[in-house]
Design a protein around this motif. Structure first.
Motif, PDB file in Angstrom:
ATOM      1  N   ALA A 162     -55.117  -2.839  12.267  1.00 29.98           N
ATOM      2  CA  ALA A 162     -54.726  -2.208  13.534  1.00 29.98           C
ATOM      3  C   ALA A 162     -53.765  -1.067  13.256  1.00 29.98           C
ATOM      4  CB  ALA A 162     -54.076  -3.235  14.459  1.00 29.98           C
ATOM      5  N   TYR A 163     -53.891  -0.021  14.065  1.00 32.59           N
ATOM      6  CA  TYR A 163     -53.107   1.208  13.877  1.00 32.59           C
ATOM      7  C   TYR A 163     -52.465   1.624  15.193  1.00 32.59           C
ATOM      8  CZ  TYR A 163     -52.179   6.220  13.460  1.00 32.59           C
ATOM      9  OH  TYR A 163     -51.581   7.460  13.494  1.00 32.59           O
ATOM     10  N   ALA A 164     -51.164   1.969  15.123  1.00 31.00           N
ATOM     11  CA  ALA A 164     -50.491   2.584  16.266  1.00 31.00           C
ATOM     12  C   ALA A 164     -49.386   3.502  15.726  1.00 31.00           C
ATOM     13  CB  ALA A 164     -49.927   1.537  17.215  1.00 31.00           C
ATOM     14  N   GLY A 165     -49.743   4.258  14.694  1.00 32.98           N
ATOM     15  CA  GLY A 165     -48.795   5.113  13.989  1.00 32.98           C
ATOM     16  C   GLY A 165     -48.762   4.807  12.514  1.00 32.98           C
ATOM     17  N   ALA A 166     -49.067   3.565  12.156  1.00 32.29           N
ATOM     18  CA  ALA A 166     -49.234   3.125  10.775  1.00 32.29           C
ATOM     19  C   ALA A 166     -50.240   1.979  10.786  1.00 32.29           C
ATOM     20  CB  ALA A 166     -47.903   2.674  10.171  1.00 32.29           C
ATOM     21  N   ARG A 167     -50.891   1.748   9.637  1.00 32.71           N
ATOM     22  CA  ARG A 167     -51.940   0.740   9.543  1.00 32.71           C
ATOM     23  C   ARG A 167     -51.348  -0.604   9.113  1.00 32.71           C
ATOM     24  NH1 ARG A 167     -57.282   2.113   8.364  1.00 32.71           N
ATOM     25  NH2 ARG A 167     -57.250   0.961   6.377  1.00 32.71           N
ATOM     26  N   HIS A 168     -51.800  -1.676   9.783  1.00 35.26           N
ATOM     27  CA  HIS A 168     -51.305  -3.025   9.505  1.00 35.26           C
ATOM     28  C   HIS A 168     -52.482  -3.988   9.510  1.00 35.26           C
ATOM     29  CE1 HIS A 168     -47.172  -1.611  10.354  1.00 35.26           C
ATOM     30  NE2 HIS A 168     -47.791  -0.861  11.243  1.00 35.26           N
ATOM     31  N   LEU A 169     -52.523  -4.852   8.507  1.00 33.46           N
ATOM     32  CA  LEU A 169     -53.530  -5.912   8.485  1.00 33.46           C
ATOM     33  C   LEU A 169     -53.015  -7.098   9.287  1.00 33.46           C
ATOM     34  CD1 LEU A 169     -56.067  -7.385   7.544  1.00 33.46           C
ATOM     35  CD2 LEU A 169     -54.895  -7.871   5.371  1.00 33.46           C
ATOM     36  N   VAL A 170     -53.743  -7.474  10.329  1.00 31.87           N
ATOM     37  CA  VAL A 170     -53.349  -8.571  11.218  1.00 31.87           C
ATOM     38  C   VAL A 170     -54.082  -9.844  10.806  1.00 31.87           C
ATOM     39  CG1 VAL A 170     -53.212  -9.378  13.597  1.00 31.87           C
ATOM     40  CG2 VAL A 170     -53.011  -6.921  13.103  1.00 31.87           C
ATOM     41  N   LEU A 171     -53.296 -10.889  10.519  1.00 33.25           N
ATOM     42  CA  LEU A 171     -53.852 -12.196  10.188  1.00 33.25           C
ATOM     43  C   LEU A 171     -53.176 -13.246  11.053  1.00 33.25           C
ATOM     44  CD1 LEU A 171     -53.804 -12.033   6.267  1.00 33.25           C
ATOM     45  CD2 LEU A 171     -55.763 -11.610   7.773  1.00 33.25           C
ATOM     46  N   GLY A 172     -53.966 -14.142  11.638  1.00 33.23           N
ATOM     47  CA  GLY A 172     -53.432 -15.200  12.481  1.00 33.23           C
ATOM     48  C   GLY A 172     -53.205 -16.470  11.687  1.00 33.23           C
ATOM     49  N   ALA A 173     -51.996 -17.020  11.742  1.00 31.66           N
ATOM     50  CA  ALA A 173     -51.665 -18.278  11.068  1.00 31.66           C
ATOM     51  C   ALA A 173     -51.983 -19.443  11.990  1.00 31.66           C
ATOM     52  CB  ALA A 173     -50.188 -18.298  10.675  1.00 31.66           C
ATOM     53  N   GLY A 174     -52.649 -20.456  11.458  1.00 38.33           N
ATOM     54  CA  GLY A 174     -53.061 -21.579  12.280  1.00 38.33           C
ATOM     55  C   GLY A 174     -51.931 -22.476  12.722  1.00 38.33           C
ATOM     56  N   SER A 175     -50.778 -22.375  12.077  1.00 38.70           N
ATOM     57  CA  SER A 175     -49.640 -23.210  12.453  1.00 38.70           C
ATOM     58  C   SER A 175     -48.350 -22.456  12.187  1.00 38.70           C
ATOM     59  CB  SER A 175     -49.645 -24.522  11.664  1.00 38.70           C
ATOM     60  OG  SER A 175     -49.362 -24.274  10.294  1.00 38.70           O
ATOM     61  N   ARG A 176     -47.284 -22.887  12.847  1.00 35.37           N
ATOM     62  CA  ARG A 176     -45.961 -22.288  12.588  1.00 35.37           C
ATOM     63  C   ARG A 176     -45.517 -22.606  11.164  1.00 35.37           C
ATOM     64  NH1 ARG A 176     -42.488 -19.534  11.514  1.00 35.37           N
ATOM     65  NH2 ARG A 176     -40.517 -19.058  12.598  1.00 35.37           N
ATOM     66  N   ALA A 177     -45.869 -23.779  10.665  1.00 35.43           N
ATOM     67  CA  ALA A 177     -45.505 -24.144   9.303  1.00 35.43           C
ATOM     68  C   ALA A 177     -46.174 -23.217   8.290  1.00 35.43           C
ATOM     69  CB  ALA A 177     -45.877 -25.596   9.035  1.00 35.43           C
ATOM     70  N   ARG A 178     -47.441 -22.864   8.544  1.00 29.48           N
ATOM     71  CA  ARG A 178     -48.133 -21.939   7.648  1.00 29.48           C
ATOM     72  C   ARG A 178     -47.402 -20.592   7.619  1.00 29.48           C
ATOM     73  NH1 ARG A 178     -50.750 -21.635   3.223  1.00 29.48           N
ATOM     74  NH2 ARG A 178     -48.640 -20.829   2.972  1.00 29.48           N
ATOM     75  N   LEU A 179     -46.998 -20.114   8.780  1.00 27.97           N
ATOM     76  CA  LEU A 179     -46.295 -18.834   8.853  1.00 27.97           C
ATOM     77  C   LEU A 179     -44.954 -18.913   8.133  1.00 27.97           C
ATOM     78  CD1 LEU A 179     -46.434 -15.957  10.123  1.00 27.97           C
ATOM     79  CD2 LEU A 179     -45.115 -16.874  12.027  1.00 27.97           C
ATOM     80  N   ALA A 180     -44.270 -20.046   8.248  1.00 24.86           N
ATOM     81  CA  ALA A 180     -42.941 -20.188   7.647  1.00 24.86           C
ATOM     82  C   ALA A 180     -42.995 -20.232   6.133  1.00 24.86           C
ATOM     83  CB  ALA A 180     -42.261 -21.444   8.186  1.00 24.86           C
ATOM     84  N   ASP A 181     -44.122 -20.664   5.590  1.00 25.84           N
ATOM     85  CA  ASP A 181     -44.246 -20.832   4.144  1.00 25.84           C
ATOM     86  C   ASP A 181     -44.838 -19.563   3.547  1.00 25.84           C
ATOM     87  OD1 ASP A 181     -44.430 -21.761   1.588  1.00 25.84           O
ATOM     88  OD2 ASP A 181     -46.092 -23.136   1.966  1.00 25.84           O
ATOM     89  N   LEU A 182     -43.977 -18.581   3.271  1.00 28.07           N
ATOM     90  CA  LEU A 182     -44.429 -17.282   2.780  1.00 28.07           C
ATOM     91  C   LEU A 182     -43.840 -17.039   1.395  1.00 28.07           C
ATOM     92  CD1 LEU A 182     -45.927 -14.627   3.342  1.00 28.07           C
ATOM     93  CD2 LEU A 182     -43.820 -13.744   4.375  1.00 28.07           C
ATOM     94  N   ALA A 183     -44.705 -17.094   0.387  1.00 27.28           N
ATOM     95  CA  ALA A 183     -44.297 -16.797  -0.984  1.00 27.28           C
ATOM     96  C   ALA A 183     -45.514 -16.172  -1.656  1.00 27.28           C
ATOM     97  CB  ALA A 183     -43.867 -18.063  -1.717  1.00 27.28           C
ATOM     98  N   TYR A 184     -45.539 -14.848  -1.736  1.00 30.00           N
ATOM     99  CA  TYR A 184     -46.764 -14.163  -2.126  1.00 30.00           C
ATOM    100  C   TYR A 184     -46.607 -13.428  -3.459  1.00 30.00           C
ATOM    101  CZ  TYR A 184     -44.625  -9.841  -0.266  1.00 30.00           C
ATOM    102  OH  TYR A 184     -43.798  -8.762  -0.030  1.00 30.00           O
TER     103      TYR A 184
END
Length: 287
Positions: A162-184
């Motif tokens: 998605a773009y509104a001035g800059a490009r961003h990859l949008v991904l939906g996390a199935g749970s709040r726990a999944r979103l909280a666990d970010l180590a990439y």
């Protein structure tokens, strides 16, 4: 930075310990690109905004229109929402609330600043957005870099750029726990994002009909994670509207930075008949 006044503001919070800090240089006349990049790198925030005189014919009220460039510690970016909010608040403290007009590399961005009992709030209006699909191989590489199994994605949120001035990859996390666990894998994700010309990932978990938790990895800027991302919020608003996840007229609340200890709130407004997206939030100077 010795000879240049660099202000420090946080955006999308009225608490200096919350939101996303940005550098603001209100007078960047005479600074080269190398000097601006050097200041942004020394400051170390995800972005620093640099103001110069507006281009001829931009319009806007005299003294309230500017050219704005945005630099991360590693590179210039075409548009940055939180640094726009920070800059607008910094200007409002000096020339008063009201309408501002910014010429950015992404296009013209109007900003309105209001004063609510001593609390300044800025609302930016994005350039016209767009939403496009991502190739399956690129999506697989993004998930591998994140170490996210595909089963952890929310099927209600199809992956898109998605773009509104800059490009961003949008991904939906199935749970709040999944979103909280970010180590990439920083180098791996950075390489993919550079190839796709993506500024951040917009990782999203839906908490209610119009309420979302979001996180934004930003390795291409030399930053592990952005605490509050206005450009990504605008892009997400366009994405959510195009995919029918929210009504054409909607006000969305995005919570970001909680998992980093810098909570902030971004308000996204969609208006039927207007493709642009409005993003607003409070801002305050960091002492």
């Amino acid at each position: 930075m010795t000879d240049t006044e660099v202000l420090r503001y946080t955006a999308f919070s009225h608490d200096p310990e919350g939101g996303n800090p940005a550098g603001v240089v209100l007078d960047a006349a005479g600074l080269t690109e190398e000097a601006m990049l050097g200041i942004a790198a020394e400051l170390g925030y995800s972005e620093t905004a640099f103001l110069t005189a507006p281009p001829e014919g931009l319009g806007g009220e005299p003294g309230r229109a500017f050219t704005v460039r945005y630099f991360s510690p590693k590179a210039e970016v075409p548009f940055c929402g939180h640094a726009t909010v920070a800059t607008a608040v910094a200007l409002a403290e000096r020339i008063g609330p009201g309408e501002l007009l910014f010429a950015t590399r992404a296009g013209t961005v109007p900003v309105s600043v209001t004063d609510g009992g001593g609390v300044l709030r800025a609302t930016l209006t994005s350039v016209e957005p767009s939403v496009s699909e991502i190739a399956e191989a690129d999506l697989a590489e993004a998930l591998a870099a994140l170490d996210w199994p595909a089963a952890d994605l929310d099927p209600a949120f199809p992956p898109r750029i998605a773009y509104a001035g800059a490009r961003h990859l949008v991904l939906g996390a199935g749970s709040r726990a999944r979103l909280a666990d970010l180590a990439y894998d920083f180098p791996r994700l950075e390489a993919l994002m550079r190839r796709l010309d993506v500024t951040t990932l917009q990782l999203v978990h839906r908490a209610g009909p119009a309420e979302f938790h979001v996180r934004n990895p930003f390795p291409v800027g030399g930053v592990v994670e952005d605490p509050a991302t206005g450009a990504a919020a605008a892009a997400f608003g366009a994405y959510a509207r195009e995919l029918g996840l929210v009504p054409a007229d909607a006000v969305l609340t995005l919570h970001q930075g909680e998992d980093m200890g810098r909570p902030g709130t971004l308000t996204v407004e969609l208006r039927a008949g207007d493709p642009r997206v409005r993003v607003s939030g409070q801002g305050v100077r960091i002492a």
